[in-house]
Design an enzyme around this catalytic site. Sequence first.
Site, PDB file in Angstrom:
ATOM      1  N   GLU A 130      42.103  53.635  38.597  1.00 58.52           N
ATOM      2  CA  GLU A 130      40.638  54.036  38.467  1.00 58.52           C
ATOM      3  C   GLU A 130      40.667  55.262  37.534  1.00 58.52           C
ATOM      4  O   GLU A 130      39.865  55.296  36.533  1.00 58.52           O
ATOM      5  CB  GLU A 130      40.108  54.221  39.846  1.00 58.52           C
ATOM      6  CG  GLU A 130      39.893  53.188  40.678  1.00 58.52           C
ATOM      7  CD  GLU A 130      38.790  52.043  39.989  1.00 58.52           C
ATOM      8  OE1 GLU A 130      37.985  52.353  39.084  1.00 58.52           O
ATOM      9  OE2 GLU A 130      39.146  50.931  40.299  1.00 58.52           O
ATOM     10  N   GLU A 188      42.015  46.623  31.292  1.00 62.64           N
ATOM     11  CA  GLU A 188      42.457  46.349  32.619  1.00 62.64           C
ATOM     12  C   GLU A 188      43.999  46.284  32.623  1.00 62.64           C
ATOM     13  O   GLU A 188      44.542  46.971  33.592  1.00 62.64           O
ATOM     14  CB  GLU A 188      42.312  44.913  33.343  1.00 62.64           C
ATOM     15  CG  GLU A 188      40.758  44.976  33.563  1.00 62.64           C
ATOM     16  CD  GLU A 188      40.339  45.880  34.886  1.00 62.64           C
ATOM     17  OE1 GLU A 188      41.091  46.596  35.470  1.00 62.64           O
ATOM     18  OE2 GLU A 188      38.984  45.930  35.284  1.00 62.64           O
TER      19      GLU A 188
END
Length: 254
Positions: A130, A188
């Site tokens: 994150e 990602e």
Amino acid sequence: MKRTAVLLFAFCLSVMPLEAQINWGKALSGIWKTGQALTVSEKDMAKIAAEEVAYMDKSNKVCSDHNSYSKRLSKLVKGIDSVEGLQLNFKVYKTKEANAFACPDGSVRVFSGLMDVLSDDELLGVLGHEIGHVALKHSYKAWKEALLRSAASDALGAVSDTWAGLSDSFLGDLSSMVLSASHSKRQETKADDYGYDFLKNHGYNPLAMVSLFEKLKSLSKKNDSRYAKFLKAFASHPDYDERISHLKEKAKED
């Protein structure tokens, strides 16, 4: 900025049917706010994020420093005060729901429900992933797109030059975006790599990223609503097997 607003207004005039019923005050306001959103800087985005995080902290049950969840997280992130020059601050939300997110102002929030199912290494891998989205500017781009969508629909409300005083309805909409954000396949993969290196650089086992995705893959089969938002954010693409394979190859190269 004024030139941007004028060009946007001219474009709207060129494509809008003459018979359309127009609320000119609202239209002009929305166009001006869209111009603001187009030019928002990383510094301004950090201010928006700080206001959003303050709203979310008030809207959720934040664990005290003496809570067992907070103690565990504090021990885990000890010495991790900044990343890529960004000052970090950590808190735990007491809820059965599983989630975690990092914001462009350096705020990192973890849901206790996620801590219940992950090991320390896996949890730190999630945080590294994150934080990677923030450090690599993925979050800035995603938040900017959300601002553009909100500005276009006139949901931004009256804001000052410092982006202060955002409405509760807008902050609520932004909360939903933060908790269910999705990124491109390339982003990602970059964040996965960042999480892997984050673990390695802080003395943890980077292969925890592999066990993390194996666990998420297992949780995805249970159809449990507690994990829905978190799994949605992680499961868009690439899929779990592809990510596991990529991280195993990265470990071999190490």
